[in-house]
Design an enzyme around this catalytic site. Structure first.
Site, short mmCIF file in Angstrom:
data_model
loop_
_atom_site.label_atom_id
_atom_site.label_comp_id
_atom_site.label_asym_id
_atom_site.label_seq_id
_atom_site.Cartn_x
_atom_site.Cartn_y
_atom_site.Cartn_z
CB CYS A 148 -0.92 0.00 1.21
SG CYS A 148 -0.03 0.15 2.79
CB ALA A 166 3.81 -0.63 2.36
NE ARG A 204 12.12 -2.21 1.78
CZ ARG A 204 12.43 -2.38 0.49
NH1 ARG A 204 11.75 -3.25 -0.22
NH2 ARG A 204 13.38 -1.68 -0.08
CG HIS A 257 8.08 4.33 -3.64
ND1 HIS A 257 8.00 3.43 -4.68
CD2 HIS A 257 8.20 3.58 -2.51
CE1 HIS A 257 8.06 2.21 -4.21
NE2 HIS A 257 8.18 2.27 -2.90
#
Length: 532
Positions: free
Chosen positions: A52, A55, A86, A185
């Site tokens: 999403c 995220a 991650r 991002h």
């Protein structure tokens, strides 16, 4: 030519077929360019591998900034989901530097908070953080419920700044924004550009300095890249954002060159820094022996210093001599094997280069959250029409800052590009694949199963959501979001680590020796009703 593609699409209903046909292309390299649809909504009901918006913002871009507190304003599940999954490694760069990466900060919004609002709870949480940790920067990342109830995280950030004299940035990165983590991002990049980059004045000390953009130090990748660059003589000002820090990000605009690893997650910052500060960006790939060597040589050509070029070749020769025997051994084990790879960012492209170092080909590939330019190259950007979902993400514009000039003239940049220096551009993944190979955008588990059946790859690289389903089908799978707790895979030494792990996986494939029970016996037994 499109036999495998047609077989895959033939299984869909007419409605799903209409949606998915443009997201799946079998490469022909004919008169018409191979095109693909990307960055559109996934079909409801189909299990997508995407993440999403939250995220993308918190989990990918701002989460790895080690000296900044990143607080999730929302339910604890969102914070837990994005906490350390991650493996963004970080360590203090100097004695006393804080490292908050191991922590998970969250307001733990409950039902009553959703009803009555959570701004007060957020501010109280930040007060506690300031008393305990004294950070110089706080990122506030909002989740879905926060956007729905209207908590103003930007207003809270301004009050925190006034109260404590620190930098505080509120990100309205609710999970439902955009169509994937790509939106997060973009939002994160905008915030860093507005409030962090350009705020410092500490100039680099070395003759040649760089930033590494889109490198998140998974398994220590960023450290390995930094080791090689420092060995040549470069000063790494900042890494965006693996093992990166607020203090170094502030000074990143003073670097000589930006190196872009993950194009999708960071191209916005690369472009804005080019416009505002005149910092050119170079698309590099430090995944793979050949790719790393090519990237280092492009950098040397950019700076055009005979001594730097000489040192670059010396380091490449030294690194190759160190790994040559191991690389030849693993190549003897892997040559001729095939792979499928579906990962986010530029990794599906990067790792094809590394696989070729071992004589392996990637016959099926795709991205979770790419845009068309990640597949086809930046030349297609003028053709991309923004839809309603794209327009929902703010596009910020910047102008050239006073006192910052371009390093090279337009003519000089053109000359460098003609020499093979990939400045301010990215040619995309498709151009490095071969005729007949399959490219799929926003893949799902059904398509994964069908493609494995048709292409029969020896190994399949993907994410954690589908890794075990693939393995249960008897195919080796390694997940590339956290390297299955291995790494680093970047650079020369990283290539050896990768070859070792792939060889180990292929030659100890226990799952291929196990038959699931539903293939040998009926799972349900019953009798017909109504019999006397």
């Amino acid at each position: 030519m499109s036999k495998e593609r047609d077989l895959l699409l033939d299984k869909y209903s007419s409605r799903v077929f209409k949606n998915r046909k443009s997201h799946i292309t079998q490469l022909e390299f004919g008169e018409n360019a191979d095109e693909i649809t990307a960055n559109t909504r996934a079909i409801p009901g189909i299990i997508t591998a995407r993440g999403c918006c939250y995220a993308g913002c918190k989990g990918v871009v701002v989460g790895p900034v080690k000296d900044s507190v990143v607080i999730t304003h929302g339910p604890i599940g969102c914070a837990f989901y994005s906490w350390g999954t991650r493996r963004n490694k970080a360590k203090p760069s100097y004695e006393g530097e804080p490292n908050f990466v191991p922590y998970s900060f969250c307001t733990d919004m409950r039902a009553s908070d959703i009803v009555f609002g959570g701004e007060k709870k957020l501010e109280e949480g930040i007060d506690e953080i300031m008393q305990l940790f004294h950070p110089k920067c706080i990122f506030i990342c909002s989740t879905c419920p926060i956007g729905l109830i209207g908590d103003d995280v930007q207003a809270v950030a301004r009050r925190v700044e006034e109260k404590y004299g620190i930098t505080a940035i509120g990100y309205s990165c609710e999970g439902y924004k955009g169509v994937s983590q790509s939106a997060g991002h973009h939002i994160a990049n905008n915030g860093l550009m507005r409030y962090v980059i350009g705020k410092g004045e500490e100039a680099p000390k070395g003759k040649y300095s760089v930033n590494i953009l889109g490198e998140y130090n998974i398994g220590g990748d960023g450290w390995e890249q930094e080791r090689i660059l420092k060995k040549i003589g470069y000063e790494v000002v900042s890494i965006f954002t693996g093992d990166g820090s607020y203090e170094t990000l502030k000074n990143s605009h003073l670097a000589d060159l930006n190196l872009v690893m993950c194009h999708r997650s960071i191209n916005y910052i690369a472009e804005m820094m080019k416009t505002k500060y005149g910092v050119d960006w170079l698309k590099v790939n430090f995944i793979g022996v050949g790719a790393t060597s090519k990237s280092l040589r492009m950098m040397a050509k950019y700076f055009n210093d005979p001594e730097l070029t000489r040192r670059t070749e010396e380091v490449i020769a030294e690194e190759l001599a160190e790994i040559n025997e191991d690389m030849e051994y693993y190549k003897s084990k892997l040559k001729g094997k095939t792979a499928g790879i579906f990962v986010g960012g530029s990794r599906s492209h990067h790792y094809q280069m590394l696989l070729r170092d071992f004589g392996m080909e990637t016959t099926i590939a795709g991205y979770e959250f790419a845009h068309r330019d990640d597949y086809e190259g930046r030349d297609v950007i003028p053709q991309i029409k923004a839809d309603a979902d794209s327009k929902n993400i703010e596009e910020i514009s910047v102008e050239r800052a006073v006192g910052y000039d371009d390093r090279y003239s337009v003519e000089e940049l053109t000359s460098l590009r003609n020499q093979g220096v990939e400045l301010d551009t990215y040619n995309g993944m498709i151009k490095d694949m071969k005729e007949g190979y399959m490219v799929v955008d926003d893949y799902n588990m059904f398509e994964t199963d069908q493609l494995i059946e048709e292409y029969k790859p020896d190994i399949f690289f993907s994410g954690i959501k589908d890794k075990y389903a693939i393995q249960h089908g008897g195919v080796v799978s390694r997940q590339m979001h956290s390297y299955d707790y291995s790494g680093p895979y970047a650079g020369f030494r990283g290539a050896v680590n990768f070859g070792r792990d792939v060889t180990m996986s292929l030659y100890t494939n226990a799952w291929s020796l196990v038959k699931p029970p539903w293939k040998t016996m009926p799972m349900l037994e019953g009798t017909l009703g109504g019999a006397g």
